[in-house]
Write a protein that holds these residues in place. Structure first.
Motif, short mmCIF file in Angstrom:
data_model
loop_
_atom_site.label_atom_id
_atom_site.label_comp_id
_atom_site.label_asym_id
_atom_site.label_seq_id
_atom_site.Cartn_x
_atom_site.Cartn_y
_atom_site.Cartn_z
N ARG A 65 0.82 -1.21 0.00
CA ARG A 65 0.00 0.00 0.00
C ARG A 65 0.85 1.26 0.00
O ARG A 65 0.58 2.22 -0.74
CB ARG A 65 -0.93 -0.01 1.21
CG ARG A 65 -1.82 1.21 1.30
CD ARG A 65 -2.76 1.13 2.50
NE ARG A 65 -3.45 2.38 2.71
CZ ARG A 65 -4.28 2.63 3.73
NH1 ARG A 65 -4.52 1.68 4.62
NH2 ARG A 65 -4.86 3.80 3.86
N ALA A 66 1.90 1.29 0.82
CA ALA A 66 2.76 2.47 0.89
C ALA A 66 3.46 2.72 -0.45
O ALA A 66 3.59 3.86 -0.90
CB ALA A 66 3.79 2.32 2.00
N LEU A 67 3.89 1.65 -1.10
CA LEU A 67 4.54 1.80 -2.40
C LEU A 67 3.55 2.30 -3.45
O LEU A 67 3.91 3.13 -4.30
CB LEU A 67 5.12 0.45 -2.85
CG LEU A 67 6.34 -0.05 -2.06
CD1 LEU A 67 6.67 -1.48 -2.50
CD2 LEU A 67 7.54 0.86 -2.28
N ARG A 68 2.33 1.82 -3.41
CA ARG A 68 1.31 2.30 -4.35
C ARG A 68 1.06 3.80 -4.16
O ARG A 68 0.95 4.55 -5.14
CB ARG A 68 0.00 1.53 -4.16
CG ARG A 68 0.07 0.06 -4.54
CD ARG A 68 -1.27 -0.62 -4.29
NE ARG A 68 -1.18 -2.06 -4.37
CZ ARG A 68 -1.22 -2.77 -5.48
NH1 ARG A 68 -1.38 -2.13 -6.64
NH2 ARG A 68 -1.13 -4.08 -5.47
N LEU A 74 5.30 9.86 -7.21
CA LEU A 74 6.63 9.79 -7.81
C LEU A 74 6.53 9.02 -9.12
O LEU A 74 6.94 7.86 -9.23
CB LEU A 74 7.60 9.07 -6.85
CG LEU A 74 7.87 9.72 -5.50
CD1 LEU A 74 8.64 8.76 -4.59
CD2 LEU A 74 8.66 11.02 -5.68
N PRO A 75 5.99 9.64 -10.15
CA PRO A 75 5.75 8.92 -11.41
C PRO A 75 7.01 8.40 -12.09
O PRO A 75 6.94 7.47 -12.90
CB PRO A 75 5.04 9.96 -12.28
CG PRO A 75 5.41 11.28 -11.68
CD PRO A 75 5.54 11.04 -10.21
N ALA A 76 8.18 8.98 -11.78
CA ALA A 76 9.42 8.54 -12.42
C ALA A 76 10.20 7.56 -11.55
O ALA A 76 11.32 7.17 -11.90
CB ALA A 76 10.30 9.75 -12.74
N ALA A 77 9.62 7.13 -10.44
CA ALA A 77 10.35 6.28 -9.49
C ALA A 77 10.31 4.82 -9.88
O ALA A 77 9.39 4.35 -10.57
CB ALA A 77 9.76 6.45 -8.09
N VAL A 78 11.33 4.09 -9.43
CA VAL A 78 11.35 2.63 -9.49
C VAL A 78 11.02 2.14 -8.08
O VAL A 78 11.75 2.41 -7.13
CB VAL A 78 12.73 2.09 -9.93
CG1 VAL A 78 12.77 0.57 -9.82
CG2 VAL A 78 13.04 2.54 -11.35
N LEU A 79 9.91 1.42 -7.95
CA LEU A 79 9.42 0.98 -6.65
C LEU A 79 9.28 -0.53 -6.66
O LEU A 79 8.57 -1.09 -7.51
CB LEU A 79 8.08 1.63 -6.33
CG LEU A 79 8.05 3.17 -6.41
CD1 LEU A 79 6.62 3.68 -6.35
CD2 LEU A 79 8.88 3.76 -5.30
N THR A 80 9.93 -1.20 -5.72
CA THR A 80 9.92 -2.66 -5.68
C THR A 80 9.52 -3.13 -4.29
O THR A 80 10.09 -2.68 -3.29
CB THR A 80 11.31 -3.24 -6.02
OG1 THR A 80 11.76 -2.72 -7.27
CG2 THR A 80 11.25 -4.76 -6.10
N GLY A 89 -4.59 -9.93 -3.82
CA GLY A 89 -5.27 -10.00 -5.11
C GLY A 89 -4.74 -8.95 -6.06
O GLY A 89 -3.99 -8.07 -5.65
N PRO A 90 -5.08 -9.04 -7.33
CA PRO A 90 -4.61 -8.06 -8.30
C PRO A 90 -5.21 -6.69 -8.03
O PRO A 90 -6.34 -6.55 -7.57
CB PRO A 90 -5.10 -8.62 -9.64
CG PRO A 90 -6.29 -9.47 -9.28
CD PRO A 90 -5.97 -10.05 -7.93
N ALA A 91 -4.42 -5.67 -8.27
CA ALA A 91 -4.87 -4.29 -8.09
C ALA A 91 -4.07 -3.41 -9.04
O ALA A 91 -2.92 -3.73 -9.36
CB ALA A 91 -4.67 -3.82 -6.65
N GLY A 96 6.14 1.78 -12.86
CA GLY A 96 7.38 1.72 -12.09
C GLY A 96 7.29 0.89 -10.83
O GLY A 96 8.30 0.68 -10.16
N LEU A 97 6.08 0.40 -10.49
CA LEU A 97 5.91 -0.41 -9.28
C LEU A 97 5.90 -1.89 -9.63
O LEU A 97 5.18 -2.33 -10.53
CB LEU A 97 4.61 -0.04 -8.57
CG LEU A 97 4.19 -0.96 -7.41
CD1 LEU A 97 5.22 -0.94 -6.30
CD2 LEU A 97 2.82 -0.56 -6.88
N GLU A 98 6.68 -2.66 -8.90
CA GLU A 98 6.69 -4.11 -9.06
C GLU A 98 6.57 -4.73 -7.67
O GLU A 98 7.38 -4.47 -6.78
CB GLU A 98 7.99 -4.58 -9.72
CG GLU A 98 8.02 -6.07 -10.01
CD GLU A 98 9.27 -6.51 -10.75
OE1 GLU A 98 9.21 -7.53 -11.45
OE2 GLU A 98 10.31 -5.82 -10.62
N LEU A 99 5.55 -5.57 -7.50
CA LEU A 99 5.34 -6.28 -6.24
C LEU A 99 5.63 -7.75 -6.48
O LEU A 99 4.94 -8.41 -7.26
CB LEU A 99 3.90 -6.07 -5.74
CG LEU A 99 3.51 -4.64 -5.38
CD1 LEU A 99 2.04 -4.57 -4.97
CD2 LEU A 99 4.40 -4.09 -4.26
#
Length: 231
Positions: A65-68, A74-80, A89-91, A96-99
């Motif tokens: 949730r915090a990464l989302r 931060l549209p240009a960020a890489v978030l893992t 479930g899928p959301a 740039g976000l990978e879970l």
């Protein structure tokens, strides 16, 4: 004192204590129940001040949730995010976000990060010291690692407390520890070798300072001084 029956990584991760489907499920970016409160800093503000294209790795990320929320700011960020159980479930995920659903005990990134966090996740990791040593090398030149650590969960081969010796070795390796907040922090990447060998973990250790059941990690000393090599 004697050590209980210790579990190796795969068996440990099958226990209900470690396969924790409540870890960081509802914790958001800011507010009362938030990463900002637990970490002592606003991750987005911290990242924005350091890079136009920041990167954040969250270990034991739960639903992410915090990464989302960070991704929307931060549209240009890489978030893992990496979590043993993973999202329920899928959301929709920001660009740039990978879970990832994986064991942090075995997973390694293919890049470095400006911020690495582990919010109360080490309480459920068998080789806590091993993960910290590995994560130290995943930082960018100005990167910051923050993780919650309970020294009382670190034991010697005979079950005796090993937290004081472990903290001394971590401090010698460049980590800072706040006993008040149970927070460990490291600035900048380095190769860390700690003078301990991991023996296994006890998932029946009982509640830790959070009041929740947690893992106790067992180590034996090895005749190798902690070594730190800035990268």
């Amino acid at each position: 004192m004697t050590a209980p029956h210790l579990l190796p990584a795969l068996d440990l991760e099958r226990t209900s204590v470690v396969a924790n489907n409540t870890m960081n499920r509802e914790r958001g970016l800011t507010g009362v129940n938030s990463y900002a409160r637990e970490l002592g800093l606003d991750p987005v503000a911290h990242l924005t001040a350091r890079s136009a294209t920041p990167s954040w790795l969250d270990l034991c990320s739960g639903e992410g949730r915090a990464l989302r929320e960070a991704g929307s700011r931060l549209p240009a960020a890489v978030l893992t995010g990496v979590d043993l159980v993973g999202p329920s479930g899928p959301a929709p995920a920001p660009t740039g976000l990978e879970l990832l659903t994986a064991s942090v005990a075995h997973w390694s990134p293919s890049r470095t990060y400006d911020l690495i966090t582990c919010v109360h996740g080490l309480h459920y990791v068998g080789d806590q010291l091993g993960l910290l040593a590995r994560a130290a090398s995943w930082l960018t030149a100005d990167g910051l690692l923050i993780a919650h650590l309970d020294p009382a969960s670190l034991r010697g081969a005979d079950g005796a407390p090993a937290g004081r010796a472990a903290l001394a070795a971590l401090r010698a390796a460049g980590f800072r520890y706040s006993a008040r907040h149970h927070r460990l922090a490291l600035h900048g990447p380095r190769t860390v070798r700690l003078p301990f060998r991991y023996l296994g973990a006890d998932p029946a250790a009982g509640p830790n300072y959070t009041g929740q059941p947690a893992v106790a990690s067992y180590y034996e000393p090895v005749p190798v001084a902690a070594a730190v090599a800035p990268q």
